[in-house]
Design an enzyme around this catalytic site. Structure first.
Site, PDB file in Angstrom:
ATOM      1  N   ASP A  61       4.102   6.769  -3.111  1.00  0.00           N
ATOM      2  CA  ASP A  61       4.854   7.932  -3.565  1.00  0.00           C
ATOM      3  C   ASP A  61       6.010   7.457  -4.427  1.00  0.00           C
ATOM      4  O   ASP A  61       6.300   6.261  -4.483  1.00  0.00           O
ATOM      5  CB  ASP A  61       5.317   8.799  -2.389  1.00  0.00           C
ATOM      6  CG  ASP A  61       6.246   8.076  -1.424  1.00  0.00           C
ATOM      7  OD1 ASP A  61       6.354   6.833  -1.494  1.00  0.00           O
ATOM      8  OD2 ASP A  61       6.866   8.754  -0.589  1.00  0.00           O
ATOM      9  N   TYR A  63       9.713   6.543  -6.117  1.00  0.00           N
ATOM     10  CA  TYR A  63      10.980   6.027  -5.603  1.00  0.00           C
ATOM     11  C   TYR A  63      11.839   7.198  -5.150  1.00  0.00           C
ATOM     12  O   TYR A  63      11.861   8.246  -5.798  1.00  0.00           O
ATOM     13  CB  TYR A  63      11.719   5.238  -6.682  1.00  0.00           C
ATOM     14  CG  TYR A  63      10.983   4.002  -7.168  1.00  0.00           C
ATOM     15  CD1 TYR A  63      10.816   2.889  -6.351  1.00  0.00           C
ATOM     16  CD2 TYR A  63      10.470   3.940  -8.467  1.00  0.00           C
ATOM     17  CE1 TYR A  63      10.158   1.748  -6.807  1.00  0.00           C
ATOM     18  CE2 TYR A  63       9.813   2.808  -8.933  1.00  0.00           C
ATOM     19  CZ  TYR A  63       9.655   1.718  -8.100  1.00  0.00           C
ATOM     20  OH  TYR A  63       8.999   0.607  -8.558  1.00  0.00           O
ATOM     21  N   PHE A  74       5.357   2.904  -9.821  1.00  0.00           N
ATOM     22  CA  PHE A  74       6.032   1.610  -9.863  1.00  0.00           C
ATOM     23  C   PHE A  74       7.016   1.461 -11.028  1.00  0.00           C
ATOM     24  O   PHE A  74       7.858   0.579 -11.023  1.00  0.00           O
ATOM     25  CB  PHE A  74       5.022   0.442  -9.897  1.00  0.00           C
ATOM     26  CG  PHE A  74       4.122   0.404  -8.698  1.00  0.00           C
ATOM     27  CD1 PHE A  74       4.608  -0.039  -7.475  1.00  0.00           C
ATOM     28  CD2 PHE A  74       2.812   0.828  -8.775  1.00  0.00           C
ATOM     29  CE1 PHE A  74       3.786  -0.059  -6.348  1.00  0.00           C
ATOM     30  CE2 PHE A  74       1.982   0.806  -7.660  1.00  0.00           C
ATOM     31  CZ  PHE A  74       2.478   0.365  -6.441  1.00  0.00           C
ATOM     32  N   HIS A 181       0.704  -3.819  -0.610  1.00  0.00           N
ATOM     33  CA  HIS A 181       1.700  -3.189  -1.471  1.00  0.00           C
ATOM     34  C   HIS A 181       2.713  -4.250  -1.928  1.00  0.00           C
ATOM     35  O   HIS A 181       3.062  -5.148  -1.156  1.00  0.00           O
ATOM     36  CB  HIS A 181       2.415  -2.076  -0.698  1.00  0.00           C
ATOM     37  CG  HIS A 181       3.174  -1.134  -1.552  1.00  0.00           C
ATOM     38  ND1 HIS A 181       4.461  -1.391  -1.982  1.00  0.00           N
ATOM     39  CD2 HIS A 181       2.825   0.073  -2.084  1.00  0.00           C
ATOM     40  CE1 HIS A 181       4.870  -0.375  -2.725  1.00  0.00           C
ATOM     41  NE2 HIS A 181       3.912   0.516  -2.804  1.00  0.00           N
TER      42      HIS A 181
END
Length: 226
Positions: A61, A63, A74, A181
């Site tokens: 999801d 930031y 990202f 991740h």
């Protein structure tokens, strides 16, 4: 709340008429600050049309810090100036993998080359990671991946939610790389069905696959290096 005029072919997904109105209704009564800003929520889809997608990078999801997220998984707004966290580890891997030192944190240029930077959840309340995990955004991810099953593509699946979302992606027909991740907590983890992000060489392996299928490589370096 949403401007869907820039979605192009993505606007034909059933999600837009069947599920999005339900999500919008829930967001409208949420008194918390929702990130990213409304006009950037669909940024990933607006920048890359289905037929132009060559690489899919799936995240979790956005930031949850104001000014950091701008709708591409990202990616961090260039003028943010704060901690890079996951993106910092992505850049470290890029340097280790391809000897590329990238400084631009805003990944628009990746998107413009056909990289779909999509989170499995498109909104988040300020300061509450996965706070919108139950809104129904995952239905959009499912439909996007189904739409993209028409031809081989590269899939970089970073983190458990990405692995789960892309279970139906054919690993023989496509390039499919599952890793942990890139967050500071997950970057070195590995499992029976996924590699540790650190050392997985996703950028060079993706480019090698693209070249093997007659496509041009992605330039992962700063935009001026194009």
């Amino acid at each position: 709340m949403f401007d869907l005029s820039r979605l192009g072919a993505w606007a034909h997904l059933p999600f837009i008429t069947e599920t999005l109105p339900v999500i919008q209704a829930q967001l409208e009564v949420d008194e918390r600050t929702v990130l990213p800003p409304a006009h950037l929520i669909f940024n990933a889809l607006e920048r890359v049309q289905p037929d132009d997608v060559r690489v899919v990078i799936l995240g979790q999801d956005p930031y949850h810090t104001v000014g950091k997220a701008h709708g591409l998984a990202f990616s961090i707004t260039d003028n943010f100036g704060g901690r890079l966290d996951s993106l910092g580890n992505i850049f470290k891997e890029l340097q280790s993998d391809m000897d590329v030192i990238r400084t631009s944190t805003q990944l628009d240029d990746w998107a413009d080359q056909g990289v779909l930077l999509l989170n499995t959840i498109l909104t988040v309340p300020e300061g509450l990671p996965k706070g919108h995990a139950k809104l129904g955004w995952q239905k959009l991810t499912d439909q996007v991946l189904e739409r993209l099953a028409d031809k081989p593509r590269a899939y970089l699946l970073w983190g458990g939610p990405a692995h789960k979302a892309a279970q139906s992606v054919d690993a023989e027909a496509n390039f499919k790389l599952q890793s942990s991740h890139p967050s500071p907590l997950g970057v070195t983890k590995s499992g029976t069905n996924f590699e540790a992000f650190r050392g997985s060489k996703p950028f060079s392996r993706t480019n090698a696959w693209l070249r093997s299928t007659g496509q041009r490589s992605i330039n992962w370096d700063d935009p001026e290096a194009l």
